[in-house]
Design a protein around this motif. Structure first.
Motif, mmCIF file in Angstrom:
data_model
loop_
_atom_site.group_PDB
_atom_site.id
_atom_site.type_symbol
_atom_site.label_atom_id
_atom_site.label_comp_id
_atom_site.label_asym_id
_atom_site.label_seq_id
_atom_site.Cartn_x
_atom_site.Cartn_y
_atom_site.Cartn_z
ATOM 1 N N PHE A 245 0.815 -1.210 0.000
ATOM 2 C CA PHE A 245 0.000 0.000 0.000
ATOM 3 C C PHE A 245 0.854 1.268 0.000
ATOM 4 C CE2 PHE A 245 -2.656 3.200 2.263
ATOM 5 C CZ PHE A 245 -3.737 3.219 1.410
ATOM 6 N N TYR A 246 1.928 1.265 0.770
ATOM 7 C CA TYR A 246 2.742 2.475 0.917
ATOM 8 C C TYR A 246 3.881 2.567 -0.104
ATOM 9 C CZ TYR A 246 0.321 2.978 5.395
ATOM 10 O OH TYR A 246 -0.651 3.123 6.374
ATOM 11 N N GLY A 332 1.278 9.383 -6.042
ATOM 12 C CA GLY A 332 1.897 8.101 -6.326
ATOM 13 C C GLY A 332 0.924 6.942 -6.283
ATOM 14 N N GLN A 333 -0.160 7.069 -5.497
ATOM 15 C CA GLN A 333 -1.142 5.995 -5.388
ATOM 16 C C GLN A 333 -2.279 6.198 -6.390
ATOM 17 O OE1 GLN A 333 -1.962 6.644 -1.092
ATOM 18 N NE2 GLN A 333 -1.266 4.539 -0.786
ATOM 19 N N THR A 334 -2.857 5.094 -6.842
ATOM 20 C CA THR A 334 -3.987 5.154 -7.767
ATOM 21 C C THR A 334 -5.085 4.195 -7.316
ATOM 22 O OG1 THR A 334 -3.216 3.387 -9.240
ATOM 23 C CG2 THR A 334 -2.389 5.627 -9.670
ATOM 24 N N PRO A 335 -6.343 4.473 -7.663
ATOM 25 C CA PRO A 335 -7.424 3.553 -7.302
ATOM 26 C C PRO A 335 -7.226 2.118 -7.813
ATOM 27 C CG PRO A 335 -8.353 5.667 -7.883
ATOM 28 C CD PRO A 335 -6.883 5.736 -8.217
ATOM 29 N N PRO A 336 -6.791 1.888 -9.076
ATOM 30 C CA PRO A 336 -6.590 0.492 -9.505
ATOM 31 C C PRO A 336 -5.591 -0.264 -8.629
ATOM 32 C CG PRO A 336 -6.654 1.916 -11.420
ATOM 33 C CD PRO A 336 -6.613 2.818 -10.216
ATOM 34 N N GLN A 337 -4.522 0.426 -8.211
ATOM 35 C CA GLN A 337 -3.563 -0.215 -7.311
ATOM 36 C C GLN A 337 -4.243 -0.638 -6.011
ATOM 37 O OE1 GLN A 337 -0.673 2.855 -6.649
ATOM 38 N NE2 GLN A 337 0.474 2.479 -8.542
ATOM 39 N N VAL A 338 -5.007 0.268 -5.432
ATOM 40 C CA VAL A 338 -5.635 0.001 -4.142
ATOM 41 C C VAL A 338 -6.671 -1.112 -4.262
ATOM 42 C CG1 VAL A 338 -7.037 0.991 -2.292
ATOM 43 C CG2 VAL A 338 -5.168 2.317 -3.293
ATOM 44 N N ASP A 340 -6.624 -3.642 -6.318
ATOM 45 C CA ASP A 340 -5.886 -4.909 -6.390
ATOM 46 C C ASP A 340 -5.337 -5.298 -5.016
ATOM 47 O OD1 ASP A 340 -6.364 -5.166 -9.084
ATOM 48 O OD2 ASP A 340 -4.412 -4.373 -9.706
ATOM 49 N N GLN A 341 -4.782 -4.328 -4.308
ATOM 50 C CA GLN A 341 -4.226 -4.601 -2.982
ATOM 51 C C GLN A 341 -5.313 -5.036 -1.999
ATOM 52 O OE1 GLN A 341 -2.510 -0.787 -2.302
ATOM 53 N NE2 GLN A 341 -0.707 -1.149 -3.590
ATOM 54 N N LEU A 342 -6.477 -4.405 -2.094
ATOM 55 C CA LEU A 342 -7.588 -4.736 -1.195
ATOM 56 C C LEU A 342 -8.085 -6.147 -1.448
ATOM 57 C CD1 LEU A 342 -9.638 -3.873 0.943
ATOM 58 C CD2 LEU A 342 -10.999 -2.831 -0.881
ATOM 59 N N VAL A 354 -16.090 -11.670 0.821
ATOM 60 C CA VAL A 354 -16.393 -10.243 0.861
ATOM 61 C C VAL A 354 -16.246 -9.665 -0.542
ATOM 62 C CG1 VAL A 354 -15.709 -7.998 1.774
ATOM 63 C CG2 VAL A 354 -15.682 -10.001 3.264
ATOM 64 N N GLN A 355 -17.320 -9.114 -1.058
ATOM 65 C CA GLN A 355 -17.310 -8.527 -2.391
ATOM 66 C C GLN A 355 -16.892 -7.051 -2.315
ATOM 67 O OE1 GLN A 355 -21.184 -9.082 -4.095
ATOM 68 N NE2 GLN A 355 -20.875 -11.263 -4.467
ATOM 69 N N ILE A 356 -16.176 -6.611 -3.351
ATOM 70 C CA ILE A 356 -15.733 -5.217 -3.448
ATOM 71 C C ILE A 356 -16.456 -4.567 -4.621
ATOM 72 C CG2 ILE A 356 -13.787 -3.659 -3.790
ATOM 73 C CD1 ILE A 356 -11.962 -5.972 -2.846
ATOM 74 N N THR A 357 -17.171 -3.499 -4.358
ATOM 75 C CA THR A 357 -17.796 -2.714 -5.420
ATOM 76 C C THR A 357 -17.141 -1.342 -5.442
ATOM 77 O OG1 THR A 357 -19.906 -3.857 -5.106
ATOM 78 C CG2 THR A 357 -19.955 -1.783 -6.332
ATOM 79 N N TYR A 358 -16.518 -1.011 -6.562
ATOM 80 C CA TYR A 358 -15.845 0.276 -6.690
ATOM 81 C C TYR A 358 -16.876 1.360 -6.997
ATOM 82 C CZ TYR A 358 -12.664 3.837 -8.640
ATOM 83 O OH TYR A 358 -11.977 5.004 -8.907
ATOM 84 N N LEU A 359 -16.909 2.401 -6.179
ATOM 85 C CA LEU A 359 -17.911 3.462 -6.310
ATOM 86 C C LEU A 359 -17.350 4.756 -6.888
ATOM 87 C CD1 LEU A 359 -19.833 2.924 -2.954
ATOM 88 C CD2 LEU A 359 -20.403 2.056 -5.218
#
Length: 453
Positions: A245-246, A332-338, A340-342, A354-359
């Protein structure tokens, strides 16, 4: 600057006329989250621009439309102004002193949903344009407006719209949707916004809620599963546990740290305004607190839903549970990275269910504090506000500035009319009328100076 006294006089003489136009716009609901009044408001905004000689278009985005307008000036310099016409839901309605969509003037303030965020900023800029046109007869620079209808739901379609319309939106500089004074009455120029990745986490463990006496000992409980999953996201020391993440973070520059160090203390003001007893950690000084507040990413549980929360008791084992979570991102961080990490983290922790829905979301972006347009905006502020603008390199909030900075390659500045008590997103949202006038005066000065630059 030429004719500035006459422009100021126009702004003062026609202030009430402008406020009436603002009241009419705020009386028209435009709640993007509820799809309430969106098409009607887009047309209303387009009409407001058209009557000022702008060529206005309502352009489709795949969601709520964008209003685009342009009018030529006497020089080739082109200014792009970004606003949004959508507003937050007004609920809880019972906490408003006056109805949210019936704007009301009280004690030097104007109250109503969207009055500060963001319709007041838009109409105050139109008020400035009216004054400049009345006194000068024409605009001193080309002006383009891009006014979207999805800012309050994450500007989901705006990055693609900008990517597809770069020639239409080409400009030399950009005025952003918000801005205002801090608690000292000093106008602030915010140079950057954190990014955001907003998700919903959800799971279902049964087809229906179950009697807790029947299933409490032997059936899986969706609420507990989600609680454990959320608990896994951060350590006790607030460090976010997503793998990698960091790693991509770009730290602040020395110039940015110096700008933060020059800002006034905020710890006591935060405690008093929000009723805080303290902060998550002990910070050695104000600069460390400010740096952590904007240059460290976050993971925030914004809301939880499961089972029964009505009056009295209902002994059920919940079959479904969900949570809204936002990650505030730094450069430096982007939503697609996060995302994938999540997903990797939840799977590794045993929460494959646990399902992930990107809002929605977008990366962080910032403007160079040494850009000449930044200096122009700062230099024109003092005669309007009585104080010279102060630079703030990054704020904790988020917005769709990334495509403006990185796709259109524009410096983005934030002259505005807000103040700490505006209650944006909350009941009794308001603006101060004196700041509305000062903000219009500042915009008029910017237009003149930019035309001459």
């Amino acid at each position: 600057m030429k004719d500035i006294a006459a422009i100021d006089q126009f702004l003062e003489d026609y202030l009430q006329h402008s406020l009436e136009e603002l009241k009419a716009l705020c009386a028209q609901p435009s709640v993007a989250a509820q799809d309430l009044g969106m098409a009607e408001t887009a047309q209303m905004v387009a009409d407001m621009l058209h009557k000022r000689g702008f060529e206005a278009q309502i352009l489709e985005t795949g969601g709520h439309p964008v209003v685009f307008a342009e009018r030529a000036g006497t020089t080739d310099n082109t200014l792009l102004i970004y606003n949004h016409y959508d507003v937050q839901p007004a609920e809880p309605l019972e906490l408003w002193t006056s109805p949210p969509f019936q704007p009301e003037e009280r004690d030097g303030k104007l109250y109503g949903r969207g009055i500060s965020d963001d319709k007041g900023h838009l109409v105050s800029r139109l008020h400035a344009i009216d004054a400049v046109l009345s006194v000068l007869g024409d605009l001193p620079c080309n002006i383009k407006f891009i006014i979207e209808g999805e800012e309050e739901i994450g500007s989901v379609h705006l990055p693609d719209f900008i990517e597809d319309h770069q020639e239409l939106l080409a400009a030399d500089a950009c005025i952003w949707e918000f801005g205002g004074v801090d608690y000292r009455e000093v106008p602030m120029l915010y140079l950057g916004l954190r990014g955001i990745c907003y998700v919903e986490l959800s799971l279902q463990t049964a087809d229906t809620d179950i009697h807790s006496g029947l299933g409490g000992s032997i059936f899986p409980n969706a609420a507990w599963r989600l609680t454990w999953a959320l608990n896994s996201l951060k350590d006790q020391d607030e460090r976010i546990r997503l793998p990698g993440f960091y790693d991509p973070i770009i730290p602040p520059t020395k110039k940015e740290i110096d700008l933060l160090a020059a800002l006034p203390p905020v710890s006591q003001e935060y405690k008093e305004r929000y009723g805080l007893k303290g902060f998550l950690k002990d910070y050695p000084d104000e600069t460390a607190l400010r740096t952590a507040g904007v240059y460290e990413p976050t993971c925030t549980i914004c809301g939880l839903t499961s089972g029964y929360q009505g009056p009295g008791s209902k002994t059920v084992l919940p079959a479904k549970a969900s949570a809204k979570v936002d990650f505030r991102l730094v450069p430096g961080q982007t939503p697609p990275q996060v995302l994938d990490q999540l997903r990797t983290h939840l799977d590794q922790e045993g929460f494959q269910d646990v399902q992930i829905t990107y809002l929605g979301g977008g990366p962080a972006a910032r403007t160079d504090p040494d850009h000449p347009f930044v200096k122009l905006v700062v230099d024109t502020s003092e005669s309007a506000f009585g104080h010279k603008m102060q630079l703030d390199p990054m704020v904790g909030g988020s917005g769709p500035n990334y495509p403006f900075v990185h796709t259109l390659k524009l410096p983005v500045v934030t002259p505005g009319i807000g103040y700490p008590g505006s209650n944006a997103h909350a009941p009794d949202e308001n603006i101060r009328i004196d700041l509305y006038l000062k903000g219009a005066k500042h915009i008029a000065r910017i237009l003149q100076a930019f035309g001459q630059s």
